[in-house]
Design a protein around this motif. Structure first.
Motif, PDB file in Angstrom:
ATOM      1  N   LYS A  28       5.817  -7.309   5.861  1.00  0.00           N
ATOM      2  CA  LYS A  28       4.426  -7.229   6.292  1.00  0.00           C
ATOM      3  C   LYS A  28       3.547  -7.842   5.224  1.00  0.00           C
ATOM      4  O   LYS A  28       3.707  -7.570   4.042  1.00  0.00           O
ATOM      5  CB  LYS A  28       4.011  -5.772   6.514  1.00  0.00           C
ATOM      6  N   ARG A  29       2.611  -8.671   5.674  1.00  0.00           N
ATOM      7  CA  ARG A  29       1.621  -9.243   4.751  1.00  0.00           C
ATOM      8  C   ARG A  29       0.282  -8.574   5.048  1.00  0.00           C
ATOM      9  O   ARG A  29      -0.200  -8.575   6.170  1.00  0.00           O
ATOM     10  CB  ARG A  29       1.512 -10.747   4.923  1.00  0.00           C
ATOM     11  N   TYR A  30      -0.312  -7.998   4.003  1.00  0.00           N
ATOM     12  CA  TYR A  30      -1.573  -7.274   4.124  1.00  0.00           C
ATOM     13  C   TYR A  30      -2.726  -8.178   3.707  1.00  0.00           C
ATOM     14  O   TYR A  30      -2.611  -8.950   2.754  1.00  0.00           O
ATOM     15  CB  TYR A  30      -1.547  -6.016   3.250  1.00  0.00           C
ATOM     16  N   SER A  31      -3.843  -8.050   4.428  1.00  0.00           N
ATOM     17  CA  SER A  31      -5.059  -8.806   4.111  1.00  0.00           C
ATOM     18  C   SER A  31      -6.243  -7.853   4.129  1.00  0.00           C
ATOM     19  O   SER A  31      -6.218  -6.807   4.792  1.00  0.00           O
ATOM     20  CB  SER A  31      -5.299  -9.913   5.147  1.00  0.00           C
ATOM     21  N   HIS A  88       2.261  -9.165   0.203  1.00  0.00           N
ATOM     22  CA  HIS A  88       3.249  -8.180   0.610  1.00  0.00           C
ATOM     23  C   HIS A  88       3.124  -6.987  -0.329  1.00  0.00           C
ATOM     24  O   HIS A  88       2.608  -7.123  -1.448  1.00  0.00           O
ATOM     25  CB  HIS A  88       4.669  -8.751   0.497  1.00  0.00           C
ATOM     26  N   GLY A  89       3.623  -5.844   0.090  1.00  0.00           N
ATOM     27  CA  GLY A  89       3.548  -4.650  -0.746  1.00  0.00           C
ATOM     28  C   GLY A  89       4.194  -4.834  -2.105  1.00  0.00           C
ATOM     29  O   GLY A  89       3.639  -4.433  -3.130  1.00  0.00           O
ATOM     30  N   TYR A  90       5.376  -5.471  -2.130  1.00  0.00           N
ATOM     31  CA  TYR A  90       6.052  -5.632  -3.426  1.00  0.00           C
ATOM     32  C   TYR A  90       5.257  -6.545  -4.352  1.00  0.00           C
ATOM     33  O   TYR A  90       5.304  -6.396  -5.578  1.00  0.00           O
ATOM     34  CB  TYR A  90       7.488  -6.147  -3.236  1.00  0.00           C
ATOM     35  N   GLU A  91       4.504  -7.503  -3.777  1.00  0.00           N
ATOM     36  CA  GLU A  91       3.663  -8.374  -4.607  1.00  0.00           C
ATOM     37  C   GLU A  91       2.519  -7.581  -5.236  1.00  0.00           C
ATOM     38  O   GLU A  91       2.119  -7.848  -6.374  1.00  0.00           O
ATOM     39  CB  GLU A  91       3.103  -9.525  -3.772  1.00  0.00           C
ATOM     40  N   ALA A  98       1.821  -7.064  -9.111  1.00  0.00           N
ATOM     41  CA  ALA A  98       0.512  -7.434  -9.666  1.00  0.00           C
ATOM     42  C   ALA A  98      -0.057  -6.324 -10.540  1.00  0.00           C
ATOM     43  O   ALA A  98      -0.616  -6.587 -11.614  1.00  0.00           O
ATOM     44  CB  ALA A  98      -0.462  -7.786  -8.543  1.00  0.00           C
ATOM     45  N   LEU A  99       0.080  -5.062 -10.111  1.00  0.00           N
ATOM     46  CA  LEU A  99      -0.418  -3.950 -10.919  1.00  0.00           C
ATOM     47  C   LEU A  99       0.389  -3.827 -12.208  1.00  0.00           C
ATOM     48  O   LEU A  99      -0.171  -3.549 -13.268  1.00  0.00           O
ATOM     49  CB  LEU A  99      -0.380  -2.648 -10.120  1.00  0.00           C
ATOM     50  N   LEU A 136      -5.780  -1.645  -4.758  1.00  0.00           N
ATOM     51  CA  LEU A 136      -5.032  -2.429  -3.769  1.00  0.00           C
ATOM     52  C   LEU A 136      -5.984  -3.305  -2.962  1.00  0.00           C
ATOM     53  O   LEU A 136      -5.703  -4.486  -2.729  1.00  0.00           O
ATOM     54  CB  LEU A 136      -4.225  -1.512  -2.848  1.00  0.00           C
ATOM     55  N   LEU A 137      -7.125  -2.755  -2.560  1.00  0.00           N
ATOM     56  CA  LEU A 137      -8.116  -3.554  -1.838  1.00  0.00           C
ATOM     57  C   LEU A 137      -8.639  -4.695  -2.711  1.00  0.00           C
ATOM     58  O   LEU A 137      -8.836  -5.816  -2.242  1.00  0.00           O
ATOM     59  CB  LEU A 137      -9.273  -2.674  -1.364  1.00  0.00           C
ATOM     60  N   GLY A 138      -8.861  -4.402  -4.001  1.00  0.00           N
ATOM     61  CA  GLY A 138      -9.329  -5.438  -4.921  1.00  0.00           C
ATOM     62  C   GLY A 138      -8.320  -6.570  -5.054  1.00  0.00           C
ATOM     63  O   GLY A 138      -8.692  -7.742  -5.119  1.00  0.00           O
TER      64      GLY A 138
END
Length: 197
Positions: A93-96, A48-51, A55-56, A38-40
């Motif tokens: 929520k958008r994670y960075s 976003h979490g669903y993105e 992606a995985l 997830l960090l990568g």
């Protein structure tokens, strides 16, 4: 350190993993490996979490798509560690990636590379299996490589033969195991160009 025994962030139990180094049928992706991946992904793009879930799934060609019940607790844990930041984006929520998360990635680059390469391998293997099940002959490139996987037949055959030889050596005596280990060590050094010394 994310994950680990007693760690939080969701138990990654969707299909493969083991000790975080190898994925085999019936084994699991560890929580720590999921957090690292997830960090990568966050390093590539704030998401976003669903993105991240998508992606995985895309990276593994549909073989591994973690559930929201694993990803969102993992993201919350990464936020609590200070490895990720969160920005409200409407109702989402958008994670960075945060600087401590980048430092953690830098300390674990080799492991992350192995994890992502495993996903790429699985994606190619899924293409190869779909093609085999369809009964259609492979679409070959100019060097004889399968266009779907990039693999040449001799590479696939050599991998298969090696796996079979190792399975046939399951009951080998210690001296034979050491002989095989020495062959594998030398082969690994020849493939990677890196000596153990």
């Amino acid at each position: 350190m994310p994950g680990g025994p007693g760690g939080r962030g969701g138990e990654a139990d969707d299909g493969f993993g083991g000790d975080g180094r190898g994925w085999t049928r019936g084994r699991r992706v560890s929580a720590e490996d999921l957090q690292l991946m997830l960090l990568g992904l966050l390093e590539q793009n704030p998401s976003h979490g669903y993105e991240l879930i998508k992606a995985l799934g895309t990276l593994s060609n549909g073989f591994y798509t973690p559930s929201p019940g694993m990803v969102y607790p993992a993201l919350t844990y990464l936020e609590e560690l200070g490895y990720a930041t969160v920005e409200q984006d409407g109702a989402k929520k958008r994670y960075s990636l945060a600087e401590p998360g980048r430092a953690y990635l830098d300390a674990n680059r080799d492991r992350l590379s192995v994890q992502f390469n495993k996903f790429k391998h699985i994606a190619r293997k899924m293409d190869w299996m779909r093609q085999a099940w369809s009964g259609q002959p492979p679409d070959l490139g100019p060097e004889g490589e399968d266009r779907a996987t990039g693999w040449v037949p001799e590479f696939v055959q050599a991998r298969s033969a090696l796996k079979r030889a190792l399975l046939d050596s399951t009951d080998a005596k210690p001296a034979e195991q050491r002989r095989i280990a020495d062959i594998l060590r030398r082969a690994t050094e020849a493939i990677t160009g890196k000596s153990r010394d």
